[in-house]
Design an enzyme around this catalytic site. Structure first.
Site, PDB file in Angstrom:
ATOM      1  N   GLU A 246      -8.016  27.034 -25.314  1.00  0.00           N
ATOM      2  CA  GLU A 246      -6.744  26.385 -25.015  1.00  0.00           C
ATOM      3  C   GLU A 246      -6.749  24.942 -25.511  1.00  0.00           C
ATOM      4  O   GLU A 246      -7.780  24.387 -25.892  1.00  0.00           O
ATOM      5  CB  GLU A 246      -6.479  26.457 -23.509  1.00  0.00           C
ATOM      6  CG  GLU A 246      -6.366  27.896 -23.036  1.00  0.00           C
ATOM      7  CD  GLU A 246      -5.951  28.033 -21.581  1.00  0.00           C
ATOM      8  OE1 GLU A 246      -5.992  27.034 -20.825  1.00  0.00           O
ATOM      9  OE2 GLU A 246      -5.584  29.168 -21.215  1.00  0.00           O
TER      10      GLU A 246
ATOM     11  N   CYS B  18      -5.877  32.816 -28.760  1.00  0.00           N
ATOM     12  CA  CYS B  18      -6.254  33.967 -27.930  1.00  0.00           C
ATOM     13  C   CYS B  18      -7.642  34.474 -28.320  1.00  0.00           C
ATOM     14  O   CYS B  18      -8.080  34.330 -29.469  1.00  0.00           O
ATOM     15  CB  CYS B  18      -5.254  35.106 -28.105  1.00  0.00           C
ATOM     16  SG  CYS B  18      -3.693  34.842 -27.257  1.00  0.00           S
TER      17      CYS B  18
ATOM     18  N   GLU C 164      -8.647  37.557 -28.760  1.00  0.00           N
ATOM     19  CA  GLU C 164      -8.630  38.620 -29.770  1.00  0.00           C
ATOM     20  C   GLU C 164      -8.464  38.027 -31.161  1.00  0.00           C
ATOM     21  O   GLU C 164      -9.145  38.441 -32.115  1.00  0.00           O
ATOM     22  CB  GLU C 164      -7.495  39.612 -29.499  1.00  0.00           C
ATOM     23  CG  GLU C 164      -7.589  40.321 -28.157  1.00  0.00           C
ATOM     24  CD  GLU C 164      -6.881  39.577 -27.039  1.00  0.00           C
ATOM     25  OE1 GLU C 164      -6.823  38.331 -27.077  1.00  0.00           O
ATOM     26  OE2 GLU C 164      -6.372  40.234 -26.124  1.00  0.00           O
TER      27      GLU C 164
ATOM     28  N   ASN D  23     -10.769  32.840 -25.625  1.00  0.00           N
ATOM     29  CA  ASN D  23      -9.581  31.999 -25.768  1.00  0.00           C
ATOM     30  C   ASN D  23      -9.966  30.522 -25.738  1.00  0.00           C
ATOM     31  O   ASN D  23     -10.889  30.105 -25.024  1.00  0.00           O
ATOM     32  CB  ASN D  23      -8.498  32.335 -24.739  1.00  0.00           C
ATOM     33  CG  ASN D  23      -8.962  32.269 -23.298  1.00  0.00           C
ATOM     34  OD1 ASN D  23     -10.121  32.506 -23.011  1.00  0.00           O
ATOM     35  ND2 ASN D  23      -8.049  31.961 -22.400  1.00  0.00           N
TER      36      ASN D  23
ATOM     37  N   CYS E 260      -1.915  40.453 -25.977  1.00  0.00           N
ATOM     38  CA  CYS E 260      -0.510  40.029 -26.084  1.00  0.00           C
ATOM     39  C   CYS E 260       0.101  40.589 -27.374  1.00  0.00           C
ATOM     40  O   CYS E 260      -0.610  41.091 -28.261  1.00  0.00           O
ATOM     41  CB  CYS E 260      -0.405  38.512 -26.036  1.00  0.00           C
ATOM     42  SG  CYS E 260      -0.886  37.684 -27.559  1.00  0.00           S
TER      43      CYS E 260
ATOM     44  N   CYS F 260      -1.332  39.222 -30.630  1.00  0.00           N
ATOM     45  CA  CYS F 260      -2.675  39.739 -30.941  1.00  0.00           C
ATOM     46  C   CYS F 260      -2.617  41.183 -31.419  1.00  0.00           C
ATOM     47  O   CYS F 260      -3.409  41.593 -32.272  1.00  0.00           O
ATOM     48  CB  CYS F 260      -3.584  39.614 -29.724  1.00  0.00           C
ATOM     49  SG  CYS F 260      -4.066  37.906 -29.438  1.00  0.00           S
TER      50      CYS F 260
HETATM   51  N1  THU Z   1      -4.795  35.137 -23.816  1.00  0.00           N
HETATM   52  C1  THU Z   1      -5.693  35.739 -24.640  1.00  0.00           C
HETATM   53  O1  THU Z   1      -6.751  35.190 -24.947  1.00  0.00           O
HETATM   54  N2  THU Z   1      -5.383  36.963 -25.130  1.00  0.00           N
HETATM   55  C2  THU Z   1      -4.233  37.634 -24.867  1.00  0.00           C
HETATM   56  O2  THU Z   1      -3.994  38.682 -25.447  1.00  0.00           O
HETATM   57  C3  THU Z   1      -3.308  37.118 -23.867  1.00  0.00           C
HETATM   58  C4  THU Z   1      -3.544  35.728 -23.420  1.00  0.00           C
HETATM   59  C5  THU Z   1      -5.093  33.790 -23.306  1.00  0.00           C
HETATM   60  C6  THU Z   1      -4.223  32.724 -23.885  1.00  0.00           C
HETATM   61  C7  THU Z   1      -4.281  31.667 -22.810  1.00  0.00           C
HETATM   62  O3  THU Z   1      -5.414  30.848 -23.061  1.00  0.00           O
HETATM   63  C8  THU Z   1      -4.517  32.442 -21.536  1.00  0.00           C
HETATM   64  O4  THU Z   1      -4.916  33.747 -21.921  1.00  0.00           O
HETATM   65  C9  THU Z   1      -3.294  32.550 -20.652  1.00  0.00           C
HETATM   66  O5  THU Z   1      -2.198  33.008 -21.349  1.00  0.00           O
END
Ligand code: THU
Length: 144
Positions: A48, A57, A59, A46, A90, A93
């Site tokens: 941000e 994300c 994935e 991920n 999520c 994804c």
């Molecule tokens: N996140 C992912 O990388 N994948 C997911 O399927 C759920 C959330 C990340 C996004 C964000 O940087 C952190 O987790 C918190 O939501």
């Protein structure tokens, strides 16, 4: 494939390793994803952003890399998150994965480098909306 021949232990380690490269200074929730493709393992983490909705994300990052590398045939996915409870992909994804993978795609949820739960894309996203849905639909005329 059911996932029985997937080298889960090494795929879990790949997901855990790339999790360490996540850029998560806001949530502090690092995620790593490792896609086992027919051409090898492709990873993502991920990423941000100070503008929060722009977060990418793990994935989705792995999918984008795999597609750019021409590796569209996937055997399995491992997703590493902090614990103690594993984090499942999520909703967004799940939809991104369903663009390329069948419902049978085996998915492992990983904590501390160890597989703690196994599932499939179809279990996570039943009745997925897909290109097939669009192809099979009656084309409606534009309103005049
Ligand atoms: N996140 C992912 O990388 N994948 C997911 O399927 C759920 C959330 C990340 C996004 C964000 O940087 C952190 O987790 C918190 O939501």
């Amino acid at each position: 494939m059911s996932g029985s021949k997937v080298p889960w232990a090494s795929l879990a380690k790949s997901a855990e390793r790339v999790r360490g490269r996540a850029h998560a200074p806001y949530s502090h929730y690092r995620v790593g994803a490792a896609l086992l493709t027919t051409g090898g393992v492709v990873t993502g983490c991920n990423v941000e952003n100070a503008s929060y909705p722009l977060c990418i994300c793990a994935e989705g990052a792995a999918v984008a890399r795999a597609v750019a590398m021409g590796r569209r045939r996937w055997r399995a996915l491992a997703v590493a998150t902090p614990g103690p409870e594993p984090g499942a992909p999520c909703g967004a994804c799940r939809q991104i994965l369903a663009e390329f993978a069948p419902p049978t795609l085996p998915i492992a949820l990983v904590v501390d480098g160890v597989v703690v739960r196994r599932t499939t894309l179809g279990e996570l996203l039943p009745l997925a909306f897909s290109g097939k849905t669009l192809d099979g639909s009656v084309k409606e005329p534009e309103p005049t």
